[in-house]
Motif scaffolding. Structure first.
Motif, mmCIF file in Angstrom:
data_model
loop_
_atom_site.group_PDB
_atom_site.id
_atom_site.type_symbol
_atom_site.label_atom_id
_atom_site.label_comp_id
_atom_site.label_asym_id
_atom_site.label_seq_id
_atom_site.Cartn_x
_atom_site.Cartn_y
_atom_site.Cartn_z
ATOM 1 N N TRP A 176 -9.215 0.814 13.665
ATOM 2 C CA TRP A 176 -8.425 0.541 14.877
ATOM 3 C C TRP A 176 -7.136 1.344 14.799
ATOM 4 O O TRP A 176 -6.373 1.220 13.858
ATOM 5 C CB TRP A 176 -8.113 -0.953 14.994
ATOM 6 N N ILE A 217 -6.905 -0.359 9.787
ATOM 7 C CA ILE A 217 -5.944 -0.219 10.888
ATOM 8 C C ILE A 217 -5.078 0.995 10.581
ATOM 9 O O ILE A 217 -4.556 1.117 9.474
ATOM 10 C CB ILE A 217 -5.041 -1.467 11.020
ATOM 11 N N ALA A 262 -1.755 2.461 12.111
ATOM 12 C CA ALA A 262 -0.705 2.140 13.077
ATOM 13 C C ALA A 262 0.371 3.216 13.047
ATOM 14 O O ALA A 262 0.884 3.554 11.979
ATOM 15 C CB ALA A 262 -0.095 0.781 12.755
ATOM 16 N N ALA A 305 0.739 -5.124 21.055
ATOM 17 C CA ALA A 305 -0.229 -4.310 20.309
ATOM 18 C C ALA A 305 -1.583 -4.992 20.232
ATOM 19 O O ALA A 305 -2.618 -4.330 20.248
ATOM 20 C CB ALA A 305 0.307 -4.037 18.897
ATOM 21 N N ARG A 354 -4.117 -11.250 7.526
ATOM 22 C CA ARG A 354 -3.412 -10.501 6.471
ATOM 23 C C ARG A 354 -4.210 -9.262 6.079
ATOM 24 O O ARG A 354 -5.440 -9.297 6.018
ATOM 25 C CB ARG A 354 -3.241 -11.375 5.229
ATOM 26 N N PHE A 355 -3.504 -8.196 5.784
ATOM 27 C CA PHE A 355 -4.129 -6.946 5.374
ATOM 28 C C PHE A 355 -3.426 -6.411 4.135
ATOM 29 O O PHE A 355 -2.325 -6.851 3.801
ATOM 30 C CB PHE A 355 -4.061 -5.915 6.507
ATOM 31 N N LEU A 363 -1.621 -3.126 2.675
ATOM 32 C CA LEU A 363 -1.072 -1.823 3.055
ATOM 33 C C LEU A 363 -1.562 -0.802 2.042
ATOM 34 O O LEU A 363 -1.238 -0.908 0.861
ATOM 35 C CB LEU A 363 0.456 -1.889 3.041
ATOM 36 N N LEU A 380 1.179 3.710 9.200
ATOM 37 C CA LEU A 380 0.792 2.688 8.222
ATOM 38 C C LEU A 380 -0.719 2.516 8.265
ATOM 39 O O LEU A 380 -1.306 2.394 9.341
ATOM 40 C CB LEU A 380 1.467 1.352 8.545
ATOM 41 N N LEU A 426 -3.789 0.121 6.949
ATOM 42 C CA LEU A 426 -4.060 -1.217 6.421
ATOM 43 C C LEU A 426 -5.561 -1.419 6.298
ATOM 44 O O LEU A 426 -6.331 -0.901 7.122
ATOM 45 C CB LEU A 426 -3.513 -2.287 7.375
ATOM 46 N N LEU A 434 3.159 -6.563 11.843
ATOM 47 C CA LEU A 434 2.899 -5.254 12.446
ATOM 48 C C LEU A 434 2.920 -5.340 13.970
ATOM 49 O O LEU A 434 3.275 -4.379 14.644
ATOM 50 C CB LEU A 434 1.537 -4.733 11.964
ATOM 51 N N ASP A 435 2.539 -6.503 14.524
ATOM 52 C CA ASP A 435 2.548 -6.643 15.981
ATOM 53 C C ASP A 435 3.848 -7.263 16.500
ATOM 54 O O ASP A 435 3.890 -7.783 17.616
ATOM 55 C CB ASP A 435 1.303 -7.387 16.496
ATOM 56 N N PRO A 480 2.142 -6.343 6.502
ATOM 57 C CA PRO A 480 0.831 -5.894 6.974
ATOM 58 C C PRO A 480 0.004 -7.086 7.434
ATOM 59 O O PRO A 480 -0.974 -7.461 6.805
ATOM 60 C CB PRO A 480 0.235 -5.207 5.748
ATOM 61 N N ALA A 481 0.434 -7.685 8.532
ATOM 62 C CA ALA A 481 -0.209 -8.890 9.049
ATOM 63 C C ALA A 481 -0.128 -8.866 10.569
ATOM 64 O O ALA A 481 0.702 -8.162 11.145
ATOM 65 C CB ALA A 481 0.500 -10.131 8.508
ATOM 66 N N LEU A 482 -1.012 -9.621 11.211
ATOM 67 C CA LEU A 482 -1.028 -9.739 12.672
ATOM 68 C C LEU A 482 -1.017 -11.216 13.040
ATOM 69 O O LEU A 482 -1.667 -12.034 12.387
ATOM 70 C CB LEU A 482 -2.288 -9.085 13.247
ATOM 71 N N ALA A 505 -3.197 -15.094 -0.859
ATOM 72 C CA ALA A 505 -3.605 -15.607 0.454
ATOM 73 C C ALA A 505 -2.414 -15.693 1.399
ATOM 74 O O ALA A 505 -2.556 -15.594 2.612
ATOM 75 C CB ALA A 505 -4.259 -16.969 0.303
ATOM 76 N N THR A 549 2.195 -5.921 -0.083
ATOM 77 C CA THR A 549 3.057 -4.754 -0.062
ATOM 78 C C THR A 549 3.660 -4.658 1.337
ATOM 79 O O THR A 549 2.930 -4.588 2.319
ATOM 80 C CB THR A 549 2.246 -3.481 -0.376
ATOM 81 N N ASN A 550 4.969 -4.701 1.435
ATOM 82 C CA ASN A 550 5.654 -4.600 2.719
ATOM 83 C C ASN A 550 6.311 -3.225 2.845
ATOM 84 O O ASN A 550 6.415 -2.496 1.865
ATOM 85 C CB ASN A 550 6.739 -5.671 2.840
ATOM 86 N N VAL A 551 6.765 -2.910 4.053
ATOM 87 C CA VAL A 551 7.500 -1.664 4.275
ATOM 88 C C VAL A 551 8.874 -2.012 4.836
ATOM 89 O O VAL A 551 8.981 -2.870 5.705
ATOM 90 C CB VAL A 551 6.773 -0.750 5.282
#
Lengths: 353, 353
Positions: A150, A283, A285, A298, A312-313, A315, A345, A347, B156-157, B289-291, B335, B341-343
């Motif tokens: 995506w 993903i 992005a 989005a 959750r994904f 990165l 990014l 994911l 991310l969204d 990295p989550a929606l 979970a 990992t964040n940005v």
């Protein structure tokens, strides 16, 4: 095996739905007899190419007592070509070293056929490198459906367009050029009918080499006759209209059309449908350093109401996309999104550990 | 000058609203007579410290005929200490080399005073390094208001919480530790009354050295008596309640309280108010990295309805925040958002070019 992997990775091939495979035939002393690699659907497999080359160079019995080193387990099924396991056995090959086990249930079993014929078989040598060479193909074959990436271009606050629907351009020219690279890597680009009606995209690959991906539209509404997707693409291929709202059905149909990698480029509704169905494998992005404060999001409703249920994904990559000289010289200049530094990014679904 | 900059950058100082300044006194032969640096509000300026040190080491006439090398233009005003320009002249210094011109209109003019007194004055030597040393202070003094950094933690969204208001934790433990580092760098942390009612934050600095920032709340509603901000902070300091909805008024009051750097940590409404007023100098965004697909947005209405009016920024930094060993061993485990990992993206208002 390293040489076989290099052969498999030969650039400029149009593999279609098939994997990259390389094969080296060695004589009893370890010297190279012949090499071969697969050039794509409808052409001979790597093992058959190598056997043919050996015959041409050294005569009909060239492969008798030879060792075949191949990046993928020799197939056991008859497709447009006969089973490679049989071909190797019949040529008198006495030892087969392969890297990746065949993930395709319809084609697997080649190692067993060879062992049953008394051939000495060693599997798994360099399996990780071989799998990486065909990462998307391997995953698709294991899943029995196309892999779905995506792609989304968004502001920092998660908007893909302004309130009035305008979105050209949220991201930089460098980011949009990167999207064309992405399109050139997949075999299918998919949007919803809503995106056709709103944005009338062309979905073609520009500024990148390789074949054009299949252009697919999902949804029950007809495409406007004047839309760009209603006309054949630059390669003369018609747009594929999948008249369903069910992502599983859409992917099943694309699988039947030998599709292995779908780039989802639709809007929030299409993305949400695939995410809710658990059918997004990656993903990509493009995040622009901009804020809109309002406008289409989005992604649409995911049915998540509390933080513990967030999708959750992991990165796997963050790349800064610097504006290019081209960007900086556009007439719109730095006042638009064109010349901005964007972030890409990547994911993937979270692996439970 | 390099030595003067190093003195100015002495770690562990609590400067309060004052800049970092270093000074070296050289005799006619170029040998170092004495050094000094400013330790913060209410203590002598760097030049006075160096002159005092010179007197102690070499007698009352030590600085006669000396050269003073100082990172900031000597001040011309009488605050809690007398003007440094006068002190240098009175001590018999005959040459002054300074880096950054004083951006403070109330304190500037020192170079002119010295030139008028027949002192040889050279300005601008190493000015960029000196300004960088006091980047925030310089900007605040030029603007005549505190510098504002908006911190936002988002999916991310672009969601900062789920539909039910839960937001613990969207970002990783590593990202939240980084926020404490950020709080330790500012002198004020500001939220809206809405955030106090919704989240009851403590806004204290943990896991980082240095003084606690002033905790400030903006808005007309009273704070609940049981809220954490209704009690004094760990340093015994009361929360500052700014009973206004106008960001200009809030910053003016914080400026009167000698504040130079405000970290905006409120919700979408407060952020939108500052953005609309053009009062955000930096954005630090932690992207997970989550929606979520729904829930409170990162920023409220900005009055933007079409893409050409988007609020554009320059991306000045993108840093991947890897999960730490601590993260991975938390009971919540991978979970939750903790071990992701964040940005971190840092944005500044776009410079027109």
């Amino acid at each position: 095996m390293q040489r076989a992997l290099t052969l498999a990775a030969t650039p400029g091939l149009d593999l279609g739905p098939n994997p990259r495979v390389g094969c080296v035939l060695l004589d009893a002393g370890g010297a190279t007899l012949a090499e071969g690699f697969h050039r794509g659907a409808g052409t001979p497999h790597a093992e058959v190419v190598a056997l043919t080359n050996a015959r041409h160079a050294h005569g009909d019995d060239a492969a008798r007592g030879a060792t075949a080193v191949v990046t993928l387990e020799p197939c056991a099924h008859t497709g447009r070509t006969g089973p490679c396991a049989d071909a190797l056995r019949d040529a008198g090959v006495t030892r087969v070293v392969y890297a990746q086990p065949d993930p395709n249930p319809a084609a697997a079993g080649g190692a067993g056929v060879l062992i049953g014929a008394g051939v000495d078989v060693v599997g798994g040598v360099g399996a990780e490198d071989a799998r990486e060479l065909n990462r998307v193909w391997s995953t698709a074959v294991e899943l029995g459906r196309p892999v779905v990436t995506w792609k989304v271009a968004t502001t920092l606050d998660g908007r893909t367009a302004a309130v009035d629907g305008t979105s050209r351009w949220i991201t930089s020219a460098a980011a949009r050029r990167d999207v064309h690279r992405l399109r050139a890597e997949v075999d299918t680009v998919l949007v919803g009918t809503g995106t056709v009606l709103d944005d009338d995209p062309a979905l073609t690959v520009r500024d990148a080499d390789g074949p054009q991906p299949l252009r697919a539209v999902m949804g029950r509404r007809d495409l406007p006759a004047t839309s760009r997707l209603a006309a054949p693409g630059p390669d003369g291929v018609e747009t594929c209209h999948l008249r369903t709202h069910d992502p599983h059905e859409a992917l099943a149909e694309l699988w039947r059309l030998d599709r292995r990698h779908v780039l989802l480029e639709g809007g929030a509704t299409l993305a949400a449908a695939f995410l809710r169905a658990g059918l997004v494998d990656e993903i990509v992005a493009y995040v622009a350093p901009a804020l809109l404060g309002a406008g289409p999001p989005a992604v649409g409703d995911l049915g998540v109401t509390t933080i513990a249920d967030a999708a959750r994904f992991d990165l796997v990559d963050a790349t800064v996309l610097e504006p290019t000289t081209d960007d900086l010289s556009t007439p719109d200049g730095p006042a638009s999104g064109l010349a901005a530094t964007n972030v890409r990014l990547t994911l993937r679904p979270r692996k439970e550990s």
